[in-house]
Each structure stands twice: as structure tokens, then as C-alpha cells.
Design a protein around this motif. Structure first.
Motif, PDB file in Angstrom:
ATOM      1  N   MET A 176       0.848  -1.186   0.000  1.00  0.00           N
ATOM      2  CA  MET A 176       0.000   0.000   0.000  1.00  0.00           C
ATOM      3  C   MET A 176       0.886   1.239   0.000  1.00  0.00           C
ATOM      4  SD  MET A 176      -1.351   0.472   3.914  1.00  0.00           S
ATOM      5  CE  MET A 176      -0.195   0.855   5.241  1.00  0.00           C
ATOM      6  N   LYS A 177       0.307   2.368  -0.414  1.00  0.00           N
ATOM      7  CA  LYS A 177       1.022   3.636  -0.462  1.00  0.00           C
ATOM      8  C   LYS A 177       0.860   4.371   0.862  1.00  0.00           C
ATOM      9  CE  LYS A 177       1.209   7.883  -3.274  1.00  0.00           C
ATOM     10  NZ  LYS A 177       0.607   8.581  -4.435  1.00  0.00           N
ATOM     11  N   ALA A 178       1.977   4.934   1.352  1.00  0.00           N
ATOM     12  CA  ALA A 178       1.933   5.662   2.617  1.00  0.00           C
ATOM     13  C   ALA A 178       2.958   6.785   2.588  1.00  0.00           C
ATOM     14  CB  ALA A 178       2.223   4.724   3.784  1.00  0.00           C
ATOM     15  N   LEU A 179       2.697   7.831   3.362  1.00  0.00           N
ATOM     16  CA  LEU A 179       3.665   8.910   3.538  1.00  0.00           C
ATOM     17  C   LEU A 179       4.448   8.620   4.811  1.00  0.00           C
ATOM     18  CD1 LEU A 179       4.573  11.667   2.303  1.00  0.00           C
ATOM     19  CD2 LEU A 179       3.205  12.740   4.119  1.00  0.00           C
ATOM     20  N   THR A 180       5.772   8.500   4.687  1.00  0.00           N
ATOM     21  CA  THR A 180       6.597   8.106   5.823  1.00  0.00           C
ATOM     22  C   THR A 180       7.731   9.089   6.054  1.00  0.00           C
ATOM     23  OG1 THR A 180       8.162   6.769   4.528  1.00  0.00           O
ATOM     24  CG2 THR A 180       6.135   5.683   5.267  1.00  0.00           C
ATOM     25  N   PHE A 181       8.314   9.003   7.252  1.00  0.00           N
ATOM     26  CA  PHE A 181       9.598   9.663   7.498  1.00  0.00           C
ATOM     27  C   PHE A 181      10.573   8.595   7.979  1.00  0.00           C
ATOM     28  CE2 PHE A 181       7.704   9.854  11.719  1.00  0.00           C
ATOM     29  CZ  PHE A 181       8.769   9.749  12.589  1.00  0.00           C
ATOM     30  N   LYS A 182      11.851   8.755   7.592  1.00  0.00           N
ATOM     31  CA  LYS A 182      12.840   7.705   7.824  1.00  0.00           C
ATOM     32  C   LYS A 182      13.773   7.975   8.990  1.00  0.00           C
ATOM     33  CE  LYS A 182      12.879   6.194   3.004  1.00  0.00           C
ATOM     34  NZ  LYS A 182      13.696   5.999   1.774  1.00  0.00           N
ATOM     35  N   ARG A 183      13.873   9.237   9.398  1.00  0.00           N
ATOM     36  CA  ARG A 183      14.791   9.564  10.499  1.00  0.00           C
ATOM     37  C   ARG A 183      14.305  10.834  11.187  1.00  0.00           C
ATOM     38  NH1 ARG A 183      17.318  10.986   5.715  1.00  0.00           N
ATOM     39  NH2 ARG A 183      18.106   8.866   5.561  1.00  0.00           N
ATOM     40  N   TYR A 184      14.849  11.107  12.357  1.00  0.00           N
ATOM     41  CA  TYR A 184      14.536  12.324  13.085  1.00  0.00           C
ATOM     42  C   TYR A 184      15.536  13.428  12.731  1.00  0.00           C
ATOM     43  CZ  TYR A 184      11.575   9.416  16.098  1.00  0.00           C
ATOM     44  OH  TYR A 184      10.617   8.564  16.568  1.00  0.00           O
ATOM     45  N   GLY A 185      15.085  14.673  12.830  1.00  0.00           N
ATOM     46  CA  GLY A 185      15.997  15.798  12.638  1.00  0.00           C
ATOM     47  C   GLY A 185      15.546  16.752  11.556  1.00  0.00           C
ATOM     48  N   LYS A 186      16.480  17.583  11.101  1.00  0.00           N
ATOM     49  CA  LYS A 186      16.159  18.603  10.107  1.00  0.00           C
ATOM     50  C   LYS A 186      15.905  18.009   8.730  1.00  0.00           C
ATOM     51  CE  LYS A 186      18.711  22.306  12.428  1.00  0.00           C
ATOM     52  NZ  LYS A 186      19.799  23.317  12.314  1.00  0.00           N
ATOM     53  N   SER A 187      16.407  16.814   8.480  1.00  0.00           N
ATOM     54  CA  SER A 187      16.197  16.141   7.187  1.00  0.00           C
ATOM     55  C   SER A 187      15.596  14.759   7.427  1.00  0.00           C
ATOM     56  CB  SER A 187      17.526  16.025   6.432  1.00  0.00           C
ATOM     57  OG  SER A 187      18.092  17.304   6.213  1.00  0.00           O
ATOM     58  N   PRO A 188      14.315  14.695   7.764  1.00  0.00           N
ATOM     59  CA  PRO A 188      13.692  13.404   8.132  1.00  0.00           C
ATOM     60  C   PRO A 188      13.376  12.497   6.952  1.00  0.00           C
ATOM     61  CG  PRO A 188      12.084  15.161   8.245  1.00  0.00           C
ATOM     62  CD  PRO A 188      13.396  15.821   7.944  1.00  0.00           C
ATOM     63  N   PRO A 224      11.207   3.184   9.247  1.00  0.00           N
ATOM     64  CA  PRO A 224      10.431   4.358   8.853  1.00  0.00           C
ATOM     65  C   PRO A 224       9.005   4.281   9.384  1.00  0.00           C
ATOM     66  CG  PRO A 224      10.648   2.859   7.014  1.00  0.00           C
ATOM     67  CD  PRO A 224      11.526   2.312   8.093  1.00  0.00           C
ATOM     68  N   ALA A 225       8.440   5.443   9.707  1.00  0.00           N
ATOM     69  CA  ALA A 225       7.123   5.498  10.332  1.00  0.00           C
ATOM     70  C   ALA A 225       6.129   6.230   9.438  1.00  0.00           C
ATOM     71  CB  ALA A 225       7.215   6.205  11.678  1.00  0.00           C
ATOM     72  N   VAL A 226       4.896   5.751   9.428  1.00  0.00           N
ATOM     73  CA  VAL A 226       3.830   6.410   8.682  1.00  0.00           C
ATOM     74  C   VAL A 226       3.427   7.672   9.428  1.00  0.00           C
ATOM     75  CG1 VAL A 226       1.481   6.205   7.780  1.00  0.00           C
ATOM     76  CG2 VAL A 226       3.010   4.223   7.764  1.00  0.00           C
ATOM     77  N   MET A 227       3.239   8.746   8.698  1.00  0.00           N
ATOM     78  CA  MET A 227       2.890  10.027   9.303  1.00  0.00           C
ATOM     79  C   MET A 227       1.382  10.177   9.466  1.00  0.00           C
ATOM     80  SD  MET A 227       5.629  12.594   7.491  1.00  0.00           S
ATOM     81  CE  MET A 227       5.202  13.896   8.668  1.00  0.00           C
ATOM     82  N   GLY A 228       0.993  11.202  10.240  1.00  0.00           N
ATOM     83  CA  GLY A 228      -0.417  11.516  10.430  1.00  0.00           C
ATOM     84  C   GLY A 228      -1.012  10.851  11.646  1.00  0.00           C
TER      85      GLY A 228
END
Length: 333
Positions: A1-13, A60-64
Motif C-alpha cells: 500500500m502507499k503511505a507517507l513516511t519519514f525515515k529519520r529524526y531531525g532537520k532532514s527526516p 520508517p514510520a507512517v505520518m499523520g
């Protein structure tokens, strides 16, 4: 499935779309096909690492955090919902996100979508509704005739909290820009301070309680408008001792948090005011009560803009500008 994720913490996630597995259901969970996801300022703060020490995500975590959609499957222990039900929920602080085609949500966090709301409207509600409900009814114990100050009345939480407080019989004061005075008056605010021309702490007085919703020195200034015995509940910190204890934070972090809140606690003590920090929790039964108020027309969703799923990063960027009147929602279907 399609998801919006972030892979790391910080200024460039490294926020972006990814193809991930559809969640596998636990016995107490529902699989929801997401039709819309409401955005909240904390959705931008989490990838920056602001809450890294108190919220755990598997990257990586799904956002929202807010969603509305249709149940497509239920776990073996689920008793209150069935496939085909239209629902809404908050997944905040559950190590799962809402900006995906499907989401697995604990039954305890889910409520039936009010029939009078579409999916976009319903998705705008969970976090701001639960935050307002818990802060006003549980933390403050707001009563009819009391005066409540809510900072940033035209924002997502502000537009909901004003309506809930008005429904509970309180007199509401708030701050907005010139362009939003009419909006918050229509929602039920009575004392409105245009922050572009006035300082609210120089205008307002005699308040029983205050709800802090924006960063900066607003929380400290709000202490000055409260009566002795009043209560200030902050949604943006500093974190209080009760929160640190509930999260079982280590002694060093507890000490650091104690230093961070020392100023506001000292000021509150001088004023004879009680200070508390509130961190919203998902609660499907409370959300059902909120849904009943929406269905009856006592509270209405306030939505600024709706973005298609492919433009979810742009929706988050727009929200980060801090100019939204009400909520920003991403529509998936």
C-alpha cells in the motif's frame, strides 16, 4: 500500500511516499481503508525529533494521526464494529500513522462516523476534538458561567475548543488576527483580542481557566489574566511532573524537565494558580460523544484547505506556515 513516511529524526527526516505492507491485524484491531486524514501541527514536530524522548516509533514510520474511512476487516476480539462501518479515529501515540491507504486501529480508539459528516469533515475532528474534550472536561472541569481563555482561537484546536466551551456554558476569550475576528465570534467567543493591535494580558482579566495552544511566552502571559485558584492547562509544554511519571522517564530526563518547567511553576505559585500539561490520548468512547455533538449541530467542523493524497507533503508544509483557519485535511478517496 502507499503511505507517507519519514525515515529519520531531525532537520532532514526524509519525508516521502513509500510502498509498504498492509498492516496485519491484531485481535483487538480494525483494518480501515482511509478516505481522509486530518493534519495537526504535531505531525510536523514528530519527524523533527521534538517528542523523540517521550514517543516511540519504529522507523520508517507512517505520518499523520487522524483518519476517517471504512472498516474492511476486524480482529477476532472486536465486538463493536464490522466490515462496512464508516468510522473515524485518532492513532496518535500508538506508533502508527494515518497517511496511508490502510490503517490498523485498536477498537478502543474508534468511533462510528457521524452520518451528517463526510469523510473529510470527520477526519478533521479526532485530535482537536479529543484534546479539547479532555482538557476542558477532565483537566479543567469547566463549568457553566466560568470564563475560559483559549489562545489562537482560529487554529485547529481553537476553533473546536471555543465551540465546546460555548456549548458547556462558559464565556470564552481568545486571540486572533484581524481577519479572523468574525470567525471566532461566530463560533462563540465573546472577548476577542486582535493580537496585531493589542496584548491580551493587558486587556483580559478575571478568568477562571486558560488553555495554552501556541509556543512562545503565551503560557506565562496567560497566568496574569487568571483569578487566584484558577487553572492553566498547556498543550505545548513545559511538561509537568505527572506526565514524566506516567511515561516512566529516566531520572536524568525528569530532572531536565523539572528545570524547564521551573519558571512557569514558580510564576503559577505566586499567582495562586494551578499549572498542568496535557498530552491527548485516543479514546473511541469520548470520540463517540463528540460525534453526537457534531451530529446534533452543536459543533461544526472548520476546514481551511483540502489536499489530494499526492500533495500530502505540500499540505504539511502549508500547515507549518501557521496560517490555517481551522483544519487542513488530506483526501485519499
Amino acid at each position: 500500500m502507499k503511505a507517507l513516511t519519514f525515515k529519520r529524526y531531525g532537520k532532514s527526516p526524509d519525508i516521502g511516499f513509500a510502498t509498504i505492507d498492509t498492516p496485519t491485524l491484531q485481535p483487538d484491531e480494525l483494518l480501515v481503508q482511509v478516505h481522509a486524514a486530518g493534519l495537526n501541527p504535531i505531525d510536523n514536530m514528530i519527524p523533527q525529533g521534538t517528542f523523540k524522548l517521550v514517543m516511540k516509533f519504529q522507523l520508517p514510520a507512517v505520518m499523520g494521526s487522524d483518519l476517517a474511512g471504512v472498516v474492511v476487516a476486524v480482529g477476532s476480539r472486536v465486538t463493536r464494529f464490522k466490515p462496512g462501518d464508516e468510522v473515524f479515529a485518532s492513532t496518535f501515540d500508538l506508533d502508527r500513522g494515518a497517511l496511508a491507504e490502510f490503517a490498523a486501529v485498536p477498537e478502543s480508539a474508534v468511533a462510528l462516523k457521524p452520518t451528517g459528516l463526510d469523510f473529510v469533515q470527520a477526519a478533521s475532528i479526532p485530535m482537536v476534538g479529543l484534546t479539547s474534550w479532555q482538557a476542558l472536561k477532565e483537566c479543567i472541569g469547566l463549568r457553566r458561567g466560568q470564563k475560559l481563555f483559549i489562545s489562537a482561537g482560529s487554529g485547529g484546536i481553537g476553533t473546536f475548543a471555543i465551540q465546546l466551551a460555548h456549548h458547556l456554558g462558559a464565556r470564552v476569550g481568545t486571540t486572533v488576527s484581524t481577519a479572523n475576528v468574525a470567525l471566532v465570534r461566530d463560533l462563540g467567543a465573546e472577548e476577542i483580542v486582535d493580537y496585531k493591535t493589542q496584548q491580551f494580558e493587558q486587556v483580559l482579566t478575571g478568568y477562571d481557566a486558560a488553555l495554552g495552544t501556541v509556543r512562545g511566552d503565551t503560557v506565562e502571559k496567560a497566568l496574569g489574566i487568571l483569578k487566584p485558584g484558577g487553572r492553566l492547562v498547556s498543550l505545548i509544554g513545559p511538561l509537568d511532573a505527572a506526565f514524566a511519571e506516567a511515561r516512566k522517564l529516566n531520572p536524568v530526563l525528569k530532572f531536565v524537565l523539572g528545570l524547564m518547567r521551573r519558571k512557569v511553576v514558580k510564576l503559577a505559585g505566586r499567582k495562586g494558580v494551578d499549572y498542568a500539561f496535557h498530552f491527548v490520548r485516543p479514546d473511541g468512547r469520548q470520540l463517540a460523544e463528540i460525534g453526537a455533538l457534531l451530529q446534533a449541530g452543536y459543533i461544526r467542523p472548520v476546514i481551511d484547505r483540502v489536499f489530494p493524497f499526492d500533495e500530502a507533503p505540500q499540505a504539511l508544509a502549508y500547515l507549518a506556515l501557521g496560517r490555517a483557519r481551522g483544519k487542513v485535511v488530506v483526501q485519499l478517496r
